[in-house]
Design an enzyme around this catalytic site. Structure first.
Site, PDB file in Angstrom:
ATOM      1  N   GLU A   1       3.401 -10.202  -3.232  1.00  0.00           N
ATOM      2  CA  GLU A   1       2.613  -9.156  -3.077  1.00  0.00           C
ATOM      3  C   GLU A   1       1.058  -9.585  -3.389  1.00  0.00           C
ATOM      4  O   GLU A   1       0.105  -8.658  -3.672  1.00  0.00           O
ATOM      5  CB  GLU A   1       2.879  -7.766  -3.722  1.00  0.00           C
ATOM      6  CG  GLU A   1       4.215  -7.357  -3.361  1.00  0.00           C
ATOM      7  CD  GLU A   1       4.483  -6.774  -1.899  1.00  0.00           C
ATOM      8  OE1 GLU A   1       3.322  -7.087  -1.056  1.00  0.00           O
ATOM      9  OE2 GLU A   1       5.502  -6.405  -1.600  1.00  0.00           O
TER      10      GLU A   1
ATOM     11  N   HIS B   1       2.568  -3.058  -9.831  1.00  0.00           N
ATOM     12  CA  HIS B   1       3.489  -2.492  -8.718  1.00  0.00           C
ATOM     13  C   HIS B   1       4.866  -2.403  -9.470  1.00  0.00           C
ATOM     14  O   HIS B   1       5.075  -3.069 -10.108  1.00  0.00           O
ATOM     15  CB  HIS B   1       3.250  -3.365  -7.470  1.00  0.00           C
ATOM     16  CG  HIS B   1       4.491  -2.954  -6.573  1.00  0.00           C
ATOM     17  ND1 HIS B   1       4.355  -1.935  -5.748  1.00  0.00           N
ATOM     18  CD2 HIS B   1       5.428  -3.903  -6.102  1.00  0.00           C
ATOM     19  CE1 HIS B   1       5.512  -2.022  -5.124  1.00  0.00           C
ATOM     20  NE2 HIS B   1       6.121  -3.067  -5.275  1.00  0.00           N
TER      21      HIS B   1
ATOM     22  N   HIS C   1       8.821   0.003  -8.880  1.00  0.00           N
ATOM     23  CA  HIS C   1       9.722   0.959  -8.022  1.00  0.00           C
ATOM     24  C   HIS C   1      10.612   2.075  -8.753  1.00  0.00           C
ATOM     25  O   HIS C   1      11.539   2.006  -8.970  1.00  0.00           O
ATOM     26  CB  HIS C   1      10.888  -0.031  -7.611  1.00  0.00           C
ATOM     27  CG  HIS C   1      10.319  -1.302  -6.691  1.00  0.00           C
ATOM     28  ND1 HIS C   1      11.535  -2.360  -6.412  1.00  0.00           N
ATOM     29  CD2 HIS C   1       9.218  -1.669  -6.052  1.00  0.00           C
ATOM     30  CE1 HIS C   1      10.582  -3.366  -5.659  1.00  0.00           C
ATOM     31  NE2 HIS C   1       9.467  -2.868  -5.455  1.00  0.00           N
TER      32      HIS C   1
ATOM     33  N   GLU D   1      -0.420  18.191 -16.871  1.00  0.00           N
ATOM     34  CA  GLU D   1      -1.467  17.106 -17.309  1.00  0.00           C
ATOM     35  C   GLU D   1      -1.844  16.252 -15.965  1.00  0.00           C
ATOM     36  O   GLU D   1      -2.976  15.586 -16.105  1.00  0.00           O
ATOM     37  CB  GLU D   1      -0.716  16.049 -18.391  1.00  0.00           C
ATOM     38  CG  GLU D   1      -0.388  16.546 -19.722  1.00  0.00           C
ATOM     39  CD  GLU D   1      -1.783  16.400 -20.576  1.00  0.00           C
ATOM     40  OE1 GLU D   1      -2.042  15.145 -20.830  1.00  0.00           O
ATOM     41  OE2 GLU D   1      -2.158  17.360 -21.149  1.00  0.00           O
TER      42      GLU D   1
ATOM     43  N   HIS E   1       9.394   2.709  -1.115  1.00  0.00           N
ATOM     44  CA  HIS E   1       9.474   1.453  -1.737  1.00  0.00           C
ATOM     45  C   HIS E   1       8.676   1.628  -3.192  1.00  0.00           C
ATOM     46  O   HIS E   1       9.746   0.969  -3.843  1.00  0.00           O
ATOM     47  CB  HIS E   1       8.343   0.466  -0.990  1.00  0.00           C
ATOM     48  CG  HIS E   1       8.205  -0.890  -1.411  1.00  0.00           C
ATOM     49  ND1 HIS E   1       8.200  -1.992  -0.762  1.00  0.00           N
ATOM     50  CD2 HIS E   1       8.154  -1.507  -2.778  1.00  0.00           C
ATOM     51  CE1 HIS E   1       8.144  -3.027  -1.514  1.00  0.00           C
ATOM     52  NE2 HIS E   1       8.191  -2.792  -2.697  1.00  0.00           N
TER      53      HIS E   1
HETATM   54  O1  2HA Z   1       8.167  -8.795  -5.837  1.00  0.00           O
HETATM   55  O2  2HA Z   1       8.399  -5.548  -5.576  1.00  0.00           O
HETATM   56  O3  2HA Z   1       7.339  -5.570  -3.143  1.00  0.00           O
HETATM   57  C1  2HA Z   1       9.186  -7.629  -5.347  1.00  0.00           C
HETATM   58  C2  2HA Z   1       8.530  -6.484  -5.007  1.00  0.00           C
HETATM   59  C3  2HA Z   1       8.074  -6.732  -3.589  1.00  0.00           C
HETATM   60 ZN    ZN Z   2       7.910  -3.939  -4.590  1.00  0.00          ZN
END
Ligand code: 2HA
Ligand code: ZN
Length: 270
Positions: free
Chosen positions: A116, A139, A141, A169, A210
């Protein structure tokens, strides 16, 4: 030279990866972090003239020429970063051509930066133009945020208003709201460009089905944004099957905005 494994930015990043793993936000190799470093922070730990190898990035990051980043590696598990920092992390510098990363430390098993990287570096470019103090792109999940993208329309207004409504908040923490992208193929320059475009308006961008991106001046700030969104998403989902008899109204949100002098996105409450 001092031991780089004791450098504050390595220690802090390792601890953050473990923390996020334990929250369940980074299963397997899910998630990635990039952290902009100054040469001044590095020079006691690293000979920055020694390039281990050069890796093409496949996109133009000329705005970042000469800048240094510590970045999680592709295929690496957040669970293991703290145990194996030198394999899981790498320090790169963007070469004068703007499309090559020079590896200065890390990825010691022959690996490379996260898939990414386009979303990370293009987001750094966008955010640095708005806030020169921005350092971190994260980033991950988180379950409840991802779940929310299956039940709400994928619109910035709808997501922002809903999140604001499900925890007092929220409007204080992210008065500008959140950006939402439709499902796209991850790891591409296209999703990277789309993310960076949303980052012109927001510090939080949700990728449908995602995960999420959050930015900030340090790891805590980026984490805090994501944590707050995830909490509101959880409360929404905890209550979504129940009869709702109370809520935070638009007027309540406007009162908060007044009390905290928030420059919130007005059109989301009209
Ligand atoms: O690297 O989260 O979006 C793994 C991820 C890809
Ligand atoms: Zn990801």
């Amino acid at each position: 030279m001092k031991n780089i494994l004791e450098a504050p930015f390595v220690v802090e990043l390792c601890q953050m990866c473990s923390n996020m793993y334990r929250l369940g936000w980074d299963e397997r190799n899910g998630g990635n972090i990039s952290y902009l470093l100054e040469e001044e922070q590095l020079k006691d730990y690293l000979d920055v003239t020694r390039v281990i190898k050069e890796i093409p990035t496949g996109f133009d990051a000329s705005y970042l020429i000469g800048r240094y980043f510590i970045v999680t590696g592709t295929g690496k598990y957040f669970k293991n970063v703290e145990k194996k920092p030198e394999e899981s992390l790498g320090i790169i510098r963007i070469k004068e051509d703007g499309t090559t990363a020079q590896l200065l430390w890390g990825y010691s098993d022959g690996g490379k930066f996260t898939s990414e990287l386009p979303a990370h570096l293009l987001t750094h470019i966008t955010r640095l133009k708005i806030d020169p103090g921005n350092r971190v792109v994260t980033h991950c999940h988180p379950d409840n945020i991802i779940a929310l993208t299956y039940v709400l329309p994928l619109e910035d207004r709808e997501f922002s208003r809903t999140l604001w409504q499900f925890e007092t908040e929220c409007i204080i923490v992210f008065p500008e709201g959140v950006g939402v992208l439709p499902w796209m193929v991850c790891g591409t320059n296209e999703i990277g460009q789309a993310t960076a475009e949303k980052m012109k308006d927001y510090r939080i961008v949700i990728w449908a089905h995602h995960g999420i991106y959050g930015v900030g001046k340090d790891l805590d700030e980026a984490f805090g944004l994501i944590e707050t969104v995830e909490k509101a998403a959880r409360i929404y989902l905890l209550t979504s099957h129940l009869k709702r008899i109370n809520t935070i109204t638009n007027d309540n949100l406007k009162e908060l905005a007044k009390a905290f002098k928030l420059n919130y996105r007005k059109e989301f409450l009209d």
